[in-house]
Write a protein that holds these residues in place. Structure first.
Motif, short mmCIF file in Angstrom:
data_model
loop_
_atom_site.label_atom_id
_atom_site.label_comp_id
_atom_site.label_asym_id
_atom_site.label_seq_id
_atom_site.Cartn_x
_atom_site.Cartn_y
_atom_site.Cartn_z
N ASP A 31 -16.66 -13.13 -32.55
CA ASP A 31 -15.73 -11.80 -32.67
C ASP A 31 -15.57 -11.34 -34.00
O ASP A 31 -14.92 -10.55 -34.06
N LEU A 32 -16.19 -12.03 -35.00
CA LEU A 32 -16.09 -11.38 -36.49
C LEU A 32 -16.66 -10.16 -36.42
O LEU A 32 -16.33 -9.27 -37.36
N PRO A 73 -7.91 -9.45 -27.44
CA PRO A 73 -7.81 -9.74 -28.76
C PRO A 73 -6.59 -8.99 -29.45
O PRO A 73 -6.37 -7.81 -29.02
N ALA A 74 -6.01 -9.38 -30.67
CA ALA A 74 -5.03 -8.66 -31.14
C ALA A 74 -5.53 -7.34 -31.99
O ALA A 74 -6.72 -7.41 -32.21
N PRO A 75 -4.84 -6.63 -32.07
CA PRO A 75 -5.32 -5.17 -32.92
C PRO A 75 -5.81 -5.71 -34.26
O PRO A 75 -5.25 -6.40 -34.93
N ILE A 76 -6.93 -5.08 -34.82
CA ILE A 76 -7.22 -5.23 -36.09
C ILE A 76 -6.22 -4.57 -36.92
O ILE A 76 -6.09 -3.20 -36.84
N PRO A 77 -5.57 -5.21 -37.82
CA PRO A 77 -4.69 -4.35 -38.93
C PRO A 77 -5.48 -3.58 -39.79
O PRO A 77 -6.67 -3.77 -40.10
N VAL A 78 -4.77 -2.48 -40.15
CA VAL A 78 -5.21 -1.61 -41.17
C VAL A 78 -4.86 -2.20 -42.63
O VAL A 78 -3.87 -2.62 -42.75
N VAL A 79 -6.01 -2.17 -43.21
CA VAL A 79 -5.85 -2.63 -44.74
C VAL A 79 -6.08 -1.69 -45.85
O VAL A 79 -7.11 -1.04 -45.67
N THR A 81 -3.76 -10.67 -39.11
CA THR A 81 -3.84 -10.59 -37.63
C THR A 81 -3.15 -11.81 -36.83
O THR A 81 -3.09 -12.88 -37.76
N THR A 82 -2.95 -11.84 -35.73
CA THR A 82 -2.64 -12.95 -35.24
C THR A 82 -3.74 -13.69 -34.14
O THR A 82 -3.84 -14.53 -33.72
N ASP A 83 -4.70 -12.90 -34.28
CA ASP A 83 -5.85 -12.96 -33.32
C ASP A 83 -6.87 -14.34 -33.97
O ASP A 83 -6.65 -14.78 -35.48
N TRP A 84 -7.52 -15.29 -33.08
CA TRP A 84 -8.33 -16.31 -33.47
C TRP A 84 -9.72 -15.84 -33.10
O TRP A 84 -10.14 -16.59 -31.76
#
Length: 558
Positions: A426-427, A23-29, A530-533
């Motif tokens: 995955d949420l 999974p793509a890294p979770i972006p910092v918001v 993110t680029t994640d799905w």
């Protein structure tokens, strides 16, 4: 709306999430605060007597739709339905009348059961009369067909022209905890009555009758009778729902026991057998007939849709949803007030849509597009979100996920988060990241047997594969703790829910709702950057439909 503070509590999530392929890294918001001023202004306006309780297909709808468009424009959104701010939602209202009762033959004596007292039934089909004659009764256990679990209660039988007799809930409901194929005490989609009627239709059945039992149903027969003996509301379909069963309904448990005894069977023994994997349907050797007229009325309402286009992947979408409708005119209270203003339910969630839109515009477009969807007819059975899901302006297989907001309770911030539905997808990874940033904890969800995840607008998307959050602040308030939260929720539940007293109050504490806004902002923004799905966990009931949806090519114009 499903009450939060008293009927819902926080859900314990598993420490580990389902395995995904890197999974793509979770972006910092970095959060942009939602505007308390805008929230208060919008709730005060939407819940005013001028809007007459925001009932669909009334002048209150016209005022609500115009106001939401104004606020979406002011926030900086673009029209979200092919250049239009609205999506027409055609509806049909069907009221069963003049029932001839339920007649069962083939046993020693003909049995006749009374409508309302013994059974209830209606039709999804838009037809002047429902008339089922001498249809074979088949006991199909829990009426579940779950290939991912190796479970099929319809195995080996052709249900064409037959009536399915179905147990309520799912096979694990009596277990403590969440062990078992069907998550133990936690109700799954397979345990909900709409699923059972839909599956019976897929199997070609002429009708479906669910056997009522109070605990696994989560309500008594009085609720079934009151809910099914009046008008029923549906999304209008081009085929007038002729692909559905001719009749759907419920029977009292004692009625089912009598019917099955007339077939020489025992309901208790059949129920025990139905809990075991490998159960096969049992033809009862009896026939049933039922007949009633259908009063039909057609109508139309509107969803309001705005979009903030993404800067890198504008053809990928993240949803924010809330329902704008409420009950309109209702039974007058002791003061003579007959307007159910719906301030908490759901002027709060509707206002949050605009506040989140404003915050995201201030932060600048995300990589993915963000869709802000104010749906109608939630109070009539999630019809606005259902129509959107059937006719999405933005393809569901290109919709990454979303956040639903329903009935935000005024009051203090909380130390914890409440989650409806448990760890399904995955949420969970994104929620845990947001909680860590906000220094929030989790607590166990209460009443997991009641299936609350399947009772608000996010579910119309989830059942079609889109992972959806249904979360909010928990019941450990600062200050005051659980006692303060329970007091606020208990008072709302007992006094204001679906009553004329659900009104805006200028003395409300908005700090807790603002905290929820930060959580919703983080969750939606993370998904949009993110680029994640994210997908459902491998054994979840919605995994297969998501996999099929994502594998399909998007049709032009869809």
């Amino acid at each position: 709306m499903k009450l939060r503070l008293t009927l819902l509590a926080a859900s314990a999530l598993a420490v580990s999430t389902a395995a995904t392929a890197k999974p793509a890294p979770i972006p910092v918001v970095k959060p942009v605060p939602v505007s308390e001023q805008l929230l208060e202004e919008m709730v005060r306006t939407l819940a005013s007597d001028e809007f007459e309780g925001r009932a669909p297909s009334t002048p209150g709808e016209d005022k609500t739709v115009a106001y939401l468009i104004e606020k979406f424009k002011a926030a900086g959104l673009q029209p979200g339905n092919k250049g239009s701010w609205t999506q027409d939602v055609p509806t049909v209202e069907i009221t069963a009348q003049n029932s001839a009762g339920l007649a069962v033959t083939g046993g020693k004596d003909t049995m006749l059961f009374a409508y309302g007292k013994d059974f209830v039934a209606g039709s999804y089909r838009v037809t002047p009369q429902t008339d089922i004659r001498d249809a074979e009764l088949v006991f199909v256990g829990y009426g579940i067909n779950a290939p991912e679990l190796g479970w099929n209660d319809y195995a080996g039988i052709d249900m064409k022209g037959k009536i399915a007799v179905i147990l309520v809930n799912d096979p694990d409901w009596a277990q403590e905890g969440e062990d078992g194929l069907f998550k133990g005490r936690r109700m799954t989609w397979y345990g909900r009555w709409p699923y059972k009627f839909e599956e019976a239709a897929r199997q070609g059945a002429a009708g479906a009758l669910i056997v009522h039992d109070t605990f696994p149903a989560a309500y008594g027969w009085n609720v079934v009778e009151s809910s099914w003996t009046g008008a029923q509301y549906f999304v209008a379909k081009p085929n007038d729902a002729m692909d559905q069963t001719a009749a759907n309904g419920w029977v009292q448990q004692d009625v089912a026991r009598q019917i099955i005894a007339a077939a020489g069977q025992d309901l208790g023994q059949l129920t025990a057998a139905a809990k075991q994997k490998g159960f096969k349907p049992v033809p009862l050797g009896l026939k049933a007939s039922l007949k009633f007229d259908n009063q039909i009325r057609r109508g139309q309402s509107r969803n309001v849709i705005g979009v903030l286009p993404g800067k890198k992947r504008p053809d990928e979408y993240v949803l924010y949803t809330a329902h704008w409708d409420h009950l309109g005119r209702c039974k007058p209270n002791a003061k003579g007030d007959d307007i159910c203003n719906g301030a908490v339910d759901n002027a709060t969630g509707t206002a949050m849509l605009a506040a989140l839109a404003q915050a995201n515009v201030k932060a600048g477009p995300a990589d993915r597009s963000q869709v802000f969807l104010a749906v109608t007819l939630e109070e009539s059975g999630l019809l606005g979100s259902e129509f959107y899901a059937q006719n999405p302006p933005f393809p569901l297989n290109k919709t990454v996920g979303g956040v639903n907001m329903d009935a935000l309770m005024p009051g203090q911030p909380a130390r914890d988060v409440q989650v409806t539905g448990g760890d399904k997808s995955d949420l969970t990874r994104y929620l845990k990241a947001a909680m860590a940033e906000m220094k929030l904890t989790l607590a166990p969800e209460e009443h997991i047997e009641r299936g609350y995840y399947y009772r608000s607008d996010h579910f119309s998307m989830a059942k079609r594969g889109v992972p959806m959050f249904y979360v909010g602040r928990g019941s450990d308030w600062v200050p005051g703790g659980k006692a303060a939260a329970d007091a606020a929720g208990g008072a709302y539940n007992s006094t204001d829910y679906h009553q004329a007293s659900d009104e805006y109050n200028g003395k409300w504490d908005w700090s807790g709702i603002v905290q929820e806004g930060e959580l919703y902002y983080r969750l939606g923004r993370m998904l949009a950057m993110t680029t994640d799905w994210p997908n459902w966990h491998p054994t979840d009931e919605f995994r297969a439909v998501r996999d099929q949806s994502r594998a399909a090519k998007t049709k032009p114009g869809k």
